[in-house]
Write an enzyme that holds these catalytic residues in place. Sequence first.
Site: not given
Length: 168
Positions: A77, A80, A125, A128, A148
């Site tokens: 991510c 984070c 995510c 976060c 995707c």
Amino acid sequence: MDRRQSLKWLSGLSAFVLPVTAPGPAWAGNGSKLQKSKTEWAALLPQPAYRVLFEEDTERAGSSPLNQEKRDGTFLCAACHLPLFDSATKYDSGTGWPSFWEHLPESIATRTDFKLFYPRTEYHCSRCGGHQGHVFNDGPKPTGKRYCNNGLALQFVPRSEKLPELRT
């Protein structure tokens, strides 16, 4: 067509547009959710990444350098630094966005999105809450899923390099 026939027809049609459900934690997260204000995220991230991650924008198809990324490693991510995907699950979906057929355990959370007037499953995510992309049922075996992803929402780290610490 009477009302009963109409309802049967609509319920049959809904089988084609129901969102994909993906394994993983509930949207609320798994207890280790990172809490930052949008102002804090905006100060930490480049504006285009912030818009994708926290305003649920979408980058232009074909614009991400991660589409061509073929090295062995981990996709994190971008907000984070939670590891989300292993490079072994990346494939070229032909859509113009980095695509994966599986996510790492407990890395994403899903919810239904009606922005295009029909339900889609978006994923974020799990740590976060940063928006990553959408999951579809048209991916390759073994899962049949296509995660995707917006390239701006990801960071790639080659296997030979140490992963960055999780942001706090």
